[in-house]
Design an enzyme around this catalytic site. Structure first.
Site, short mmCIF file in Angstrom:
data_model
loop_
_atom_site.label_atom_id
_atom_site.label_comp_id
_atom_site.label_asym_id
_atom_site.label_seq_id
_atom_site.Cartn_x
_atom_site.Cartn_y
_atom_site.Cartn_z
N ARG A 167 56.65 -9.80 55.08
CA ARG A 167 57.53 -9.59 53.68
C ARG A 167 57.67 -8.62 53.66
NH1 ARG A 167 52.62 -9.80 49.47
NH2 ARG A 167 52.19 -7.52 50.06
N ARG A 210 76.65 7.67 41.86
CA ARG A 210 76.25 6.39 41.33
C ARG A 210 77.62 5.11 41.09
NH1 ARG A 210 75.77 2.92 36.94
NH2 ARG A 210 74.25 2.30 36.28
N HIS A 258 77.36 0.41 41.67
CA HIS A 258 76.26 -0.89 41.90
C HIS A 258 77.12 -1.27 43.18
CE1 HIS A 258 76.17 -0.41 37.48
NE2 HIS A 258 75.47 -1.64 37.21
N LYS A 299 59.50 -8.19 46.99
CA LYS A 299 58.37 -7.01 46.71
C LYS A 299 59.39 -5.57 45.90
CE LYS A 299 54.13 -4.97 47.85
NZ LYS A 299 53.22 -5.47 45.59
N LEU A 359 55.35 -13.38 44.20
CA LEU A 359 55.26 -12.40 45.47
C LEU A 359 54.46 -13.31 45.77
CD1 LEU A 359 56.14 -9.44 46.73
CD2 LEU A 359 54.12 -9.27 45.94
C1 LIG Z 1 53.53 -9.72 41.06
C2 LIG Z 1 52.35 -9.19 42.31
N1 LIG Z 1 51.34 -10.26 43.04
C3 LIG Z 1 50.77 -10.62 43.81
C4 LIG Z 1 50.60 -9.12 43.84
C5 LIG Z 1 49.15 -9.50 45.74
O1 LIG Z 1 49.96 -9.10 46.49
P1 LIG Z 1 48.99 -9.03 47.88
O2 LIG Z 1 47.76 -9.65 48.09
O3 LIG Z 1 50.08 -9.02 49.43
O4 LIG Z 1 48.56 -7.11 47.61
C6 LIG Z 1 50.73 -8.37 43.77
C7 LIG Z 1 50.67 -6.76 44.71
O5 LIG Z 1 51.08 -6.10 44.88
C8 LIG Z 1 52.23 -8.24 42.76
O6 LIG Z 1 52.71 -6.71 42.66
#
Ligand SMILES: Cc1ncc(COP(=O)(O)O)c(C=O)c1O
Length: 284
Positions: A50, A99, A101, A147, A204
């Site tokens: 990931r 700074r 973008h 993430k 996520l």
């Molecule tokens: C928005 C979000 N969804 C889901 C998860 C769960 O992900 P994981 O099981 O990989 O920790 C997290 C974990 O921080 C998160 O921030």
């Protein structure tokens, strides 16, 4: 407490990041939180995968992200966290530069930061009673699959949950429950089917989520990665959230109403036991 910053292990109090760091200025970076037991990372492969996907999505090149596992395990040892359960926080930003973008030149190295802390087990009462959750509009961006460290939408939602006396805020986009502020969401329907949002750009793809789906299928449960309309969520018989630190936690109150009979359900309990069993297996 020691941390790792850009190739060095040093006391947290001595760690310095430039005010020009793009993580600070733009939220231009990605992170992972990984569970460790007795000094060893568990489920590192899916976290690494990931991380690689996230780095590629934001076009940030980092040499040898796989080498961070050894850095993390070394840091756990040095912080005397190799005896029990811990979490490793790992963050990569696009480095420090004046700074602007658009990306800085290739001479600007990413900032790499790792920290460790002891895993906080849930209090027994929380597991026995389950937790409360509220629902909120999902005001986040359309790449929640990354993430990313820019977590303002999640911060505001989780604060609203806390102020409402709830553990988690569940996001609703176009009438469909996507995920929690820091967790994925699963419902058990009245027919006993397990339902969670498909792993598209709106959530996520949690590492815990993937393990739960595998355990559920192996256990013979009917599983749907499908939209969960808010109306169905209010009528479900069980609800739970998942995450690396959260593990599997029953949600027994939603927007001040009882979920099912208001107590953690048997499928949630079974999956939680199976999940903890899997962690024990992985730890060897
Ligand atoms: C928005 C979000 N969804 C889901 C998860 C769960 O992900 P994981 O099981 O990989 O920790 C997290 C974990 O921080 C998160 O921030």
């Amino acid at each position: 407490v020691l941390v790792y910053l850009d190739g060095q292990v040093l006391p947290l109090a001595d760690a310095r990041i430039s005010p020009e760091d793009r993580g600070f200025l733009f939220g231009d970076g990605v992170y992972e939180a990984v569970f460790a037991r007795r000094g060893r990372l568990l489920l590192w492969e899916p976290h690494l995968e990931r991380l690689r996907r996230g780095l590629a999505a934001i076009r940030l090149s980092l040499a040898a992200p796989e080498a961070l596992a050894a850095v993390a395990e070394d840091l756990l040892r040095r912080n005397e966290l190799a005896d029990g359960d811990a979490t490793v926080y790992l963050q990569v930003t696009r480095g420090a530069a004046p700074r602007a973008h658009a990306f800085p030149g290739p001479e600007v190295a990413p900032t790499v930061y790792l920290a460790t802390r002891r895993h906080q087990a849930h209090p027994a009462e929380r597991l026995a009673a389950g937790v409360a959750a509220i629902t909120l509009p999902d005001v986040r961006w359309s790449r929640c699959d990354i993430k990313a460290i820019g977590l303002l939408g999640s911060v505001l939602a989780n604060q609203a949950a806390k102020e409402a006396g709830a553990f988690e805020a569940l996001f609703v986009r176009n009438g469909v429950v996507t995920e929690g502020s820091h967790t994925n969401v699963f419902a058990v329907t009245a027919e006993g089917r397990l339902v969670t949002h498909v792993a598209d750009h709106h959530i996520l793809a949690g590492v815990t989520r993937a393990v739960v789906l595998e355990l559920a299928r192996d256990g013979g449960l009917a599983v749907d990665e499908a939209p969960l309309p808010l109306a169905d969520l209010l009528a479900c018989s069980e609800l739970f959230v998942t995450g690396t630190s959260t593990e599997i936690l029953p949600v027994t109150t939603l927007d001040r109403r009882a979920v099912g009979n208001g107590r953690p359900g048997p499928i949630t309990r079974r999956l939680r036991e199976a999940y903890l069993g899997r962690l024990a297996e992985l730890a060897g």
